[in-house]
Design an enzyme around this catalytic site. Sequence first.
Site, short mmCIF file in Angstrom:
data_model
loop_
_atom_site.label_atom_id
_atom_site.label_comp_id
_atom_site.label_asym_id
_atom_site.label_seq_id
_atom_site.Cartn_x
_atom_site.Cartn_y
_atom_site.Cartn_z
N ARG A 1 10.88 3.99 3.72
CA ARG A 1 10.83 3.23 4.93
C ARG A 1 11.71 2.33 5.42
O ARG A 1 12.70 1.82 4.52
CB ARG A 1 9.41 2.10 4.41
CG ARG A 1 9.18 1.01 5.23
CD ARG A 1 8.22 0.14 4.92
NE ARG A 1 6.90 0.67 4.98
CZ ARG A 1 5.52 0.16 4.92
NH1 ARG A 1 5.41 -0.86 4.77
NH2 ARG A 1 4.63 1.07 5.25
N ARG B 1 0.76 -1.14 -0.04
CA ARG B 1 -0.01 0.04 0.03
C ARG B 1 0.88 1.16 -0.22
O ARG B 1 0.54 2.17 -0.70
CB ARG B 1 -0.99 0.10 1.32
CG ARG B 1 -2.30 -0.56 0.96
CD ARG B 1 -2.64 -1.22 2.43
NE ARG B 1 -1.60 -2.05 2.35
CZ ARG B 1 -1.65 -3.33 2.32
NH1 ARG B 1 -2.73 -3.98 1.61
NH2 ARG B 1 -0.75 -4.29 2.43
N THR B 2 1.77 1.56 0.93
CA THR B 2 2.48 2.51 1.20
C THR B 2 3.22 3.04 -0.23
O THR B 2 3.21 4.12 -0.67
CB THR B 2 3.33 2.68 2.51
OG1 THR B 2 2.67 2.11 3.48
CG2 THR B 2 3.88 4.20 2.67
N LYS C 1 25.25 -3.61 0.00
CA LYS C 1 27.04 -3.41 -0.18
C LYS C 1 27.40 -2.72 1.09
O LYS C 1 28.68 -2.23 1.15
CB LYS C 1 27.37 -2.84 -1.34
CG LYS C 1 26.89 -3.47 -2.86
CD LYS C 1 27.43 -2.40 -3.92
CE LYS C 1 26.61 -2.70 -4.94
NZ LYS C 1 26.44 -1.64 -6.15
N HIS D 1 4.22 5.93 11.73
CA HIS D 1 3.95 5.69 10.28
C HIS D 1 2.85 6.86 9.88
O HIS D 1 1.62 6.43 9.57
CB HIS D 1 3.10 4.40 10.01
CG HIS D 1 3.14 3.79 8.75
ND1 HIS D 1 3.01 4.84 7.44
CD2 HIS D 1 2.61 2.59 8.08
CE1 HIS D 1 2.70 3.88 6.44
NE2 HIS D 1 2.60 2.87 6.73
N1 CP Z 1 -0.61 -0.06 5.82
C1 CP Z 1 0.76 -0.37 5.17
O1 CP Z 1 1.69 0.50 5.61
O2 CP Z 1 0.65 -1.22 4.34
P1 CP Z 1 2.23 -1.62 3.48
O3 CP Z 1 3.06 -2.28 4.64
O4 CP Z 1 1.47 -2.58 2.46
O5 CP Z 1 2.68 -0.20 2.97
#
Ligand code: CP
Length: 307
Positions: free
Chosen positions: A101, A51-52, A80, A129
């Site tokens: 991320r 999603r993100t 590396k 998040h």
């Molecule tokens: N909700 C969310 O962060 O989903 P993903 O881990 O798929 O990005």
Amino acid sequence: MRHMMSPLDLTVEELDDLLHLASDIEKNPDKYAHACDRKKLATCFYEPSTRTRLSFEAAMQNLGGSVLGFSSADSSSAAKGESVSDTIRVISCYADICAIRHPKEGAALVASSKSGIPVINAGDGGHQHPTQTLTDLMTIHSLKGRLSDLTIGLCGDLKFGRTVHSLIHALIRYPNIKFVLISPEELRIPSYIRQDVLEKHKIPFVEMERLEDAMPDLDILYMTRVQKERFFNEEDYVRMKDFYILTKEKLALAKEDMLVLHPLPRVNEISVEVDDDPRAVYFKQVQYGVYIRMALILTLLKWKEEP
Ligand code: CP
């Protein structure tokens, strides 16, 4: 230059503006179709995501921009031994804005300190998040019409669930918010949230173990997955993973207008039979995630509407 590390990086007024912009994008997508022409978004994902990462990419493409990036540490020069600090200095030469991320708490903050472009925290370990929180706030605001006067049940892995930590930080700024924290003993909310956020700000909350006991009072039920990737051993995860399963029978205990949210991915914690209930809004939530990320990209790139 502004970055987005935590939902608290935006004031309540700025958050209102962002929600307003996201709502306008939802209603008038064509108006924004060229807002980011010739701009590039880098997605630097050292951890898995559906999603993100893809909603950020869809958001930038909807704005007329383009995307580049990597979807795992293994496919980048992190394999590396390159540091996050060096990587962001390089990415700053290629892109106008970056979503990152990383499994380590604070990694996005480190990146922002060395970056020449706005950095968005797309999830840092078990910490925060913020763009999921913006998505959650837009979902609640759009479907409930308010972010105040709500009793919110947070259910599941409250220890490692970074979406829960970010959402609590964001919601305590609105009047008359109460939390019901539903978790097994081992996955209770960390003390730095209980004491330093909830108790410090005198936010009403109760902790309980049985979802059925909480259900009748809730306006929002926020279900979460047990975060397998944060457990030190498989045995503990297996013991905890099916602790909560939301079924039709349990949902029958809820108010007619309660909303069920989930940041997704879902594993077993919501039975698929619940998906058709009008209160189950977790797939609508995914769509709101695109609009709010479009609004965030525009805001951080200082986009202004043509007079
Ligand atoms: N909700 C969310 O962060 O989903 P993903 O881990 O798929 O990005």
